[in-house]
Scaffold this motif. Structure first.
Motif, mmCIF file in Angstrom:
data_model
loop_
_atom_site.group_PDB
_atom_site.id
_atom_site.type_symbol
_atom_site.label_atom_id
_atom_site.label_comp_id
_atom_site.label_asym_id
_atom_site.label_seq_id
_atom_site.Cartn_x
_atom_site.Cartn_y
_atom_site.Cartn_z
ATOM 1 N N ALA A 1 13.918 -14.862 35.054
ATOM 2 C CA ALA A 1 13.156 -13.926 34.240
ATOM 3 C C ALA A 1 12.036 -13.424 35.241
ATOM 4 C CB ALA A 1 12.492 -14.245 32.775
ATOM 5 N N TYR A 2 11.456 -14.378 35.712
ATOM 6 C CA TYR A 2 10.138 -13.901 36.707
ATOM 7 C C TYR A 2 10.605 -13.380 37.809
ATOM 8 C CZ TYR A 2 6.850 -16.699 33.862
ATOM 9 O OH TYR A 2 6.084 -17.148 32.750
ATOM 10 N N ASP A 3 12.100 -13.661 38.411
ATOM 11 C CA ASP A 3 12.650 -12.701 39.316
ATOM 12 C C ASP A 3 12.615 -11.474 38.992
ATOM 13 O OD1 ASP A 3 13.536 -12.118 41.740
ATOM 14 O OD2 ASP A 3 15.675 -12.905 41.430
ATOM 15 N N HIS A 4 13.112 -11.184 37.615
ATOM 16 C CA HIS A 4 12.958 -9.638 37.274
ATOM 17 C C HIS A 4 11.691 -9.146 37.191
ATOM 18 C CE1 HIS A 4 17.385 -9.770 36.507
ATOM 19 N NE2 HIS A 4 17.165 -10.646 35.290
ATOM 20 N N LEU A 5 10.619 -9.891 36.732
ATOM 21 C CA LEU A 5 9.215 -9.551 36.707
ATOM 22 C C LEU A 5 8.862 -9.038 37.958
ATOM 23 C CD1 LEU A 5 6.852 -8.805 35.085
ATOM 24 C CD2 LEU A 5 6.040 -11.347 35.259
ATOM 25 N N ALA A 6 9.053 -9.930 39.116
ATOM 26 C CA ALA A 6 8.774 -9.415 40.468
ATOM 27 C C ALA A 6 9.344 -8.011 40.847
ATOM 28 C CB ALA A 6 9.144 -10.495 41.310
ATOM 29 N N ASP A 7 10.563 -7.688 40.238
ATOM 30 C CA ASP A 7 11.460 -6.508 40.656
ATOM 31 C C ASP A 7 10.703 -5.402 39.914
ATOM 32 O OD1 ASP A 7 13.182 -7.903 42.086
ATOM 33 O OD2 ASP A 7 14.733 -8.191 40.465
ATOM 34 N N VAL A 8 10.291 -5.827 38.739
ATOM 35 C CA VAL A 8 9.476 -4.561 37.794
ATOM 36 C C VAL A 8 8.231 -4.085 38.923
ATOM 37 C CG1 VAL A 8 8.063 -4.099 36.024
ATOM 38 C CG2 VAL A 8 10.100 -5.342 35.525
ATOM 39 N N ALA B 1 12.817 -19.359 43.936
ATOM 40 C CA ALA B 1 11.562 -19.327 44.166
ATOM 41 C C ALA B 1 11.303 -19.122 45.910
ATOM 42 C CB ALA B 1 10.931 -20.705 44.108
ATOM 43 N N ILE B 2 12.519 -19.685 46.592
ATOM 44 C CA ILE B 2 12.457 -19.437 48.118
ATOM 45 C C ILE B 2 13.103 -18.001 48.317
ATOM 46 C CG2 ILE B 2 13.822 -20.035 49.984
ATOM 47 C CD1 ILE B 2 13.791 -23.013 49.155
ATOM 48 N N ILE B 3 14.036 -17.696 47.463
ATOM 49 C CA ILE B 3 14.455 -16.411 47.677
ATOM 50 C C ILE B 3 13.300 -15.097 47.506
ATOM 51 C CG2 ILE B 3 16.282 -14.558 46.706
ATOM 52 C CD1 ILE B 3 18.134 -16.652 46.373
ATOM 53 N N LEU B 4 12.516 -15.516 46.318
ATOM 54 C CA LEU B 4 11.643 -14.599 46.199
ATOM 55 C C LEU B 4 10.482 -14.736 47.417
ATOM 56 C CD1 LEU B 4 10.548 -15.340 42.259
ATOM 57 C CD2 LEU B 4 11.188 -12.868 43.374
ATOM 58 N N GLY B 5 9.955 -15.711 47.753
ATOM 59 C CA GLY B 5 9.231 -15.826 48.961
ATOM 60 C C GLY B 5 9.694 -14.924 50.029
ATOM 61 N N VAL B 6 10.968 -15.100 50.508
ATOM 62 C CA VAL B 6 11.519 -14.576 51.596
ATOM 63 C C VAL B 6 11.579 -13.097 51.369
ATOM 64 C CG1 VAL B 6 13.552 -14.390 52.788
ATOM 65 C CG2 VAL B 6 12.907 -16.538 52.294
ATOM 66 N N ALA B 7 11.985 -12.725 49.988
ATOM 67 C CA ALA B 7 11.822 -11.054 49.745
ATOM 68 C C ALA B 7 10.384 -10.810 50.016
ATOM 69 C CB ALA B 7 12.327 -10.969 48.408
ATOM 70 N N ALA B 8 9.565 -11.426 49.478
ATOM 71 C CA ALA B 8 7.987 -11.071 49.415
ATOM 72 C C ALA B 8 7.486 -10.667 51.117
ATOM 73 C CB ALA B 8 6.974 -12.001 48.846
ATOM 74 N N LEU B 9 7.996 -11.829 51.933
ATOM 75 C CA LEU B 9 7.548 -11.486 53.453
ATOM 76 C C LEU B 9 8.386 -10.351 53.979
ATOM 77 C CD1 LEU B 9 7.771 -15.238 54.568
ATOM 78 C CD2 LEU B 9 5.754 -13.819 54.187
ATOM 79 N N TYR B 10 9.593 -10.104 53.424
ATOM 80 C CA TYR B 10 10.440 -8.933 53.970
ATOM 81 C C TYR B 10 9.668 -7.635 53.611
ATOM 82 C CZ TYR B 10 14.120 -5.657 54.310
ATOM 83 O OH TYR B 10 14.921 -4.304 54.788
ATOM 84 N N ILE B 11 9.352 -7.585 52.435
ATOM 85 C CA ILE B 11 8.832 -6.427 51.865
ATOM 86 C C ILE B 11 7.546 -5.934 52.652
ATOM 87 C CG2 ILE B 11 7.372 -5.339 49.793
ATOM 88 C CD1 ILE B 11 9.650 -6.807 47.842
ATOM 89 N N ALA B 12 6.765 -7.258 52.641
ATOM 90 C CA ALA B 12 5.374 -7.066 53.350
ATOM 91 C C ALA B 12 5.381 -6.617 54.702
ATOM 92 C CB ALA B 12 4.598 -8.369 53.514
ATOM 93 N N TYR B 13 6.435 -7.044 55.280
ATOM 94 C CA TYR B 13 6.886 -6.510 56.892
ATOM 95 C C TYR B 13 7.303 -5.060 56.977
ATOM 96 C CZ TYR B 13 9.801 -6.052 61.319
ATOM 97 O OH TYR B 13 10.244 -5.560 62.335
#
Length: 304
Positions: free
Chosen positions: A156-163, A93-105
């Protein structure tokens, strides 16, 4: 009964295979996206590739946590190691959150730069990633729910975020190609706009996943519907005259039940023990995700 407990702690071959496939798939996709993104100057594909690099770490964390959580109870951990998988889920979850912030930036920064030239190779790489991640999501969520594996469900939800991220890349690169073909360069800015929307979706997934992990670590009770199911099972026993307390909590991929019941005061200690064992065995056989049932007996008198 001991054999049933040991069986619940055995490594699930299907779950381990699923997490290994996820790990290998993420490594391959990371190399492909970063390589193609750098070679053809595709910012969205490059960003998605670095996002996938985070997924490699997430998959490795889930694999490690899953293997550790399946260890049986020992002297230092009498309730087992189930929460290791919850910790792994929290890390994802933390990695996903950081990735989301990076993508937004990256998406916001791209709005203030000149769009690059679109590449069909980058487009088809994004399409291949989209298809692969969708298949990985469907596969891992099926196994994760079947095995009640928090770590695998998180993967699995990490994969969904990647989708979603790959879909944004497909749309963004597709718009850029259309812009180049029809002389409309402003279409290239569809890439960062789509990326920002995806970042919001990914962050929401990270929040929900992290909240679920935190609830388990804070000993939150299971859903009321599960407690009702346990209560209905307990009341099937005629000697159980009163339920004084019924609690249940998740401990990773299994549930611990804490029960206090009133039984006739004139029963012998042996009869009370036999009744407790029968209730415990029935609950654990009927509900496969229950790993332990702790029962405390209270005296009950007919005039109550």
């Amino acid at each position: 009964m001991d054999s049933m407990i040991d069986e619940k702690h055995e490594h699930s071959f299907a779950a381990l295979v699923a997490i290994w496939i996820s790990l290998i798939g993420n490594v391959v996709l990371t190399i492909a996206k970063i390589g193609v993104g750098a070679l053809f100057n595709s910012p969205v594909l490059l960003a998605d590739g670095f996002h996938n690099a985070g997924d490699v770490v997430a998959s490795f964390a889930a694999l490690t946590a899953m293997r550790f959580s399946k260890r049986p109870a020992d002297e230092d951990h009498p309730w087992g190691h189930g929460k290791a998988e919850v910790i792994g889920s929290g890390i994802v979850a933390i990695i996903l959150g950081v990735a989301a912030l990076y993508i937004a930036y990256e998406a916001i920064a791209a709005l203030f730069t000149d769009p690059g030239e679109a590449s069909w190779i980058a487009f088809w790489t994004a399409v291949a990633s989209l298809v692969a991640k969708q298949l990985l999501y469907l596969y891992t969520i099926k196994i994760g729910r079947k095995e009640n594996s928090k770590g695998l469900i998180a993967t699995a939800y990490d994969h969904l975020a990647d989708v979603y991220a790959s879909l944004a890349a497909v749309i963004g690169i597709g718009l850029a190609i259309a812009g180049d073909a029809y002389g409309m360069p402003y279409l290239s800015y569809g890439d960062p706009i789509a990326g920002f929307i995806v970042a919001i979706v990914v962050f929401k997934l990270a929040y929900d996943m992290g909240k679920d992990a935190l609830d388990i670590l804070m000993e939150k009770s299971v859903e009321p519907e599960r407690l009702i199911e346990f209560e209905e099972t307990i009341r099937e026993f005629e000697l159980v005259k009163r339920i004084d307390r019924l609690r249940a909590r998740e401990h990773g991929h299994y549930i611990l039940v804490d029960l206090r019941i009133g039984i006739p005061a004139d029963l012998t200690v042996q009869q009370g023990h036999d009744l407790s064992s029968t209730i415990r065995d029935t609950i654990m056989e009927r509900f496969e995700d229950v790993d332990e049932v702790l029962i405390h007996l209270n005296p009950w008198y007919p005039d109550e």
